[in-house]
Every structure is written in structure tokens, then in C-alpha cells.
Design a protein around this motif. Structure first.
Motif, mmCIF file in Angstrom:
data_model
loop_
_atom_site.group_PDB
_atom_site.id
_atom_site.type_symbol
_atom_site.label_atom_id
_atom_site.label_comp_id
_atom_site.label_asym_id
_atom_site.label_seq_id
_atom_site.Cartn_x
_atom_site.Cartn_y
_atom_site.Cartn_z
ATOM 1 N N ARG A 189 0.819 -1.201 0.000
ATOM 2 C CA ARG A 189 0.000 0.000 0.000
ATOM 3 C C ARG A 189 0.860 1.261 0.000
ATOM 4 O O ARG A 189 1.992 1.267 0.465
ATOM 5 N N ARG A 190 0.277 2.313 -0.533
ATOM 6 C CA ARG A 190 0.888 3.638 -0.460
ATOM 7 C C ARG A 190 0.274 4.352 0.740
ATOM 8 O O ARG A 190 -0.926 4.627 0.758
ATOM 9 N N ILE A 191 1.080 4.633 1.757
ATOM 10 C CA ILE A 191 0.598 5.154 3.033
ATOM 11 C C ILE A 191 0.848 6.648 3.108
ATOM 12 O O ILE A 191 1.916 7.132 2.701
ATOM 13 N N VAL A 192 -0.111 7.379 3.658
ATOM 14 C CA VAL A 192 0.117 8.779 3.980
ATOM 15 C C VAL A 192 0.037 8.919 5.500
ATOM 16 O O VAL A 192 -0.909 8.462 6.139
ATOM 17 N N ALA A 193 1.077 9.527 6.079
ATOM 18 C CA ALA A 193 1.187 9.669 7.526
ATOM 19 C C ALA A 193 1.745 11.053 7.838
ATOM 20 O O ALA A 193 2.326 11.716 6.978
ATOM 21 N N ILE A 194 1.580 11.482 9.067
ATOM 22 C CA ILE A 194 2.021 12.816 9.468
ATOM 23 C C ILE A 194 3.485 12.766 9.890
ATOM 24 O O ILE A 194 3.882 11.942 10.729
ATOM 25 N N SER A 195 4.282 13.631 9.321
ATOM 26 C CA SER A 195 5.708 13.678 9.624
ATOM 27 C C SER A 195 5.935 14.005 11.096
ATOM 28 O O SER A 195 5.355 14.951 11.629
ATOM 29 N N GLY A 196 6.749 13.188 11.748
ATOM 30 C CA GLY A 196 7.068 13.408 13.153
ATOM 31 C C GLY A 196 6.191 12.669 14.130
ATOM 32 O O GLY A 196 6.502 12.608 15.321
ATOM 33 N N TYR A 197 5.062 12.077 13.657
ATOM 34 C CA TYR A 197 4.203 11.293 14.530
ATOM 35 C C TYR A 197 4.766 9.879 14.665
ATOM 36 O O TYR A 197 5.467 9.373 13.783
#
Length: 275
Positions: free
Chosen positions: A139-147
Motif C-alpha cells: 500500500r501507499r501510506i500517507v502519515a504525518i511527519s514526526g508522529y
């Protein structure tokens, strides 16, 4: 309450009062600098950089309950919060997990005072079921930088994460949601979103109730505490003690529920400073 518990409570109140009196004798209130980064709905910032969310409400009520104490908000970021803490730029940070990279820093942590969880979110499609989340390497994941994320073993170094996952970084839960709604699998087909934020989004946009496929297992369950800096003006016991008026009249519970969050199991019955 037993005599021993009463004596312990009296001793703790005396300790905190002594700190406040010492600060007053020096001609100032007891000043506590609070580190804050964007973590809605727990904490966020308005267009004019005012703190919003549960943290804003909590600080307002703590101010009212303790006029001898002042709270100064210090802006930081998910990645910079450790450097700022080590440098002594702030004294405490609310609603933080001790497991999120604090192990090497001189700190204390209160008992958990809040809980939430992080979910995997995808676009609902006729040929898609919960097995879509089984293998994140596909999967292509989108996540918050630094979390910190459980699926990534709480690694926050973007370069390391890019070696291990097909991952896109964003700066907000809302951007994560918007990327999923846009149906652009080349950019993101799985987003990381907290349950409380997703719940608020769905309340604002009820048309999205059937838009998303949600994982039946969370990525992680937060057990959030207050982190205090060793050598600072207050310690972990002081911070919990400040909550006593908000616990006695039910204010804190009301604020937590207002923002779609939850208290940790046993928190109400196990709070240490109630009669």
C-alpha cells in the motif's frame, strides 16, 4: 478515606502550596511553560496561532481553578519537541505518550489522563474489504511527519521510513483524509487518522459516512500523560494535583467527552487526589 491516605494528601497539598508561595515571595506567580504542537482535536492552532482543542479548554479551566499559577504556551513541532524540551524551552507537555521517544530525556510522566487510537483509513470500494490492510508493504501510506506509528515501530526518521514503506508525509489528519477521498492511489491509498479526528470530520461531513473503509484493529491505542522536565518548576505529581478541582466537579470528564476523546480505564476511580 483512611488516615494514611489523608496524611499523604495533606502532605502533597503542602508541597505544592510551598512552591506557589515561594514563587509569590519572589514577586511572580508559578509560571509553567507548556509545549504545544499540532495534534487535533487534542491540540491545534487557530489562524491567529491561538491554541485550540482539548488542551485549550483544559488550560482555561486550570487557569480559573488556580489563579496563582500561569500557563505560557510555547509553540513547537512534532519533530522539534524533544530538542526544545532538552533545551529547557518549555517545562511540561500535555497529552503525550512516554513511549514516543522520551526514553533518553530527563523527565517524569504522570499517570495516563487520556486515551485515543490511530486507525488505518482507505476508500471504500465494491471489491475492497478489511483484508486490504493486511499487507501494508503493498500500500501507499500517507502519515504525518514526526508522529509515532505502531506499524513503523514508532520510527520517526522520514528517510528510514521511506526505506521500509511506500510512504507519503503530510502535516495534518485533514490532508490525509483529503488524499484518500481524492482516490489517487499513486499518492496514497491508506491514511493514518486518529479516531477522534475522524469522528469530528464525519460529524462535519455526514455525507462521508459511507466513503471510508476503516481497519477493525487500530494501529495503536494512545495512553497519554503529561511529561514534565526534571529540574523544572513542577513535577508529575504537581501536574496531576492541579487537576483535582476539575476532577471534583466533573469538568475534565466533560471536556474530554466534548472533543470525542476518552478517559483511560479506571482513571475516574483511581485518581489519587480525590476524597
Amino acid at each position: 478515606m483512611s488516615l494514611i491516605k489523608r496524611l499523604k494528601l495533606i502532605a502533597l497539598v503542602v508541597v505544592f502550596a510551598t512552591k506557589a508561595l515561594a514563587a509569590s515571595a519572589a514577586g511572580t506567580d508559578l509560571d509553567i511553560r507548556v509545549g504545544v504542537y499540532n495534534f487535533p482535536p487534542i491540540a491545534g492552532f487557530s489562524d491567529n496561532n491561538k491554541v485550540e482543542g482539548l488542551l485549550a479548554d483544559t488550560l482555561t479551566h486550570l487557569d480559573e481553578a488556580h489563579p496563582e499559577v500561569s500557563f505560557e504556551v510555547i509553540h513547537t513541532s512534532p519533530k522539534r519537541r524533544y530538542l526544545d524540551f532538552r533545551a529547557g524551552l518549555y517545562d511540561v507537555i500535555f497529552f503525550e505518550s512516554p513511549d514516543w521517544g522520551w526514553e533518553t530525556l530527563a523527565h517524569e510522566a504522570t499517570i495516563p489522563i487520556l486515551t485515543d487510537e490511530e486507525l488505518f483509513v482507505a476508500l471504500r470500494k465494491p471489491d475492497r474489504d478489511l483484508s486490504f490492510f493486511d499487507d501494508l508493504s503493498q500500500r501507499r501510506i500517507v502519515a504525518i511527519s514526526g508522529y509515532h506509528y505502531g506499524f513503523a515501530d514508532f520510527e520517526t526518521n522520514n528517510a528510514e521510513l521511506e526505506k521500509r514503506f511506500n510512504i507519503e508525509f503530510s502535516d495534518s489528519h485533514q490532508r490525509n483524509i483529503d488524499l484518500i477521498k481524492a482516490d489517487r492511489p499513486s499518492v496514497a491509498d491508506v491514511a493514518m487518522v486518529s479516531r477522534s479526528y475522524l469522528q469530528q470530520h464525519l460529524e462535519r461531513h455526514p455525507e462521508d459516512w459511507n466513503t471510508f473503509l476503516l481497519s477493525d484493529q487500530p494501529d495503536q491505542v494512545y495512553r497519554l500523560a503529561i511529561i514534565t522536565r526534571k529540574g523544572g518548576p513542577v513535577d508529575a505529581s504537581d501536574m496531576i494535583r492541579l487537576f483535582q478541582p476539575l476532577m471534583s466537579d466533573g469538568t475534565y470528564r466533560m471536556l474530554v467527552e466534548k472533543w470525542g476523546l476518552q478517559l483511560p480505564p479506571g482513571f475516574l476511580t483511581g485518581f489519587p487526589y480525590l476524597p
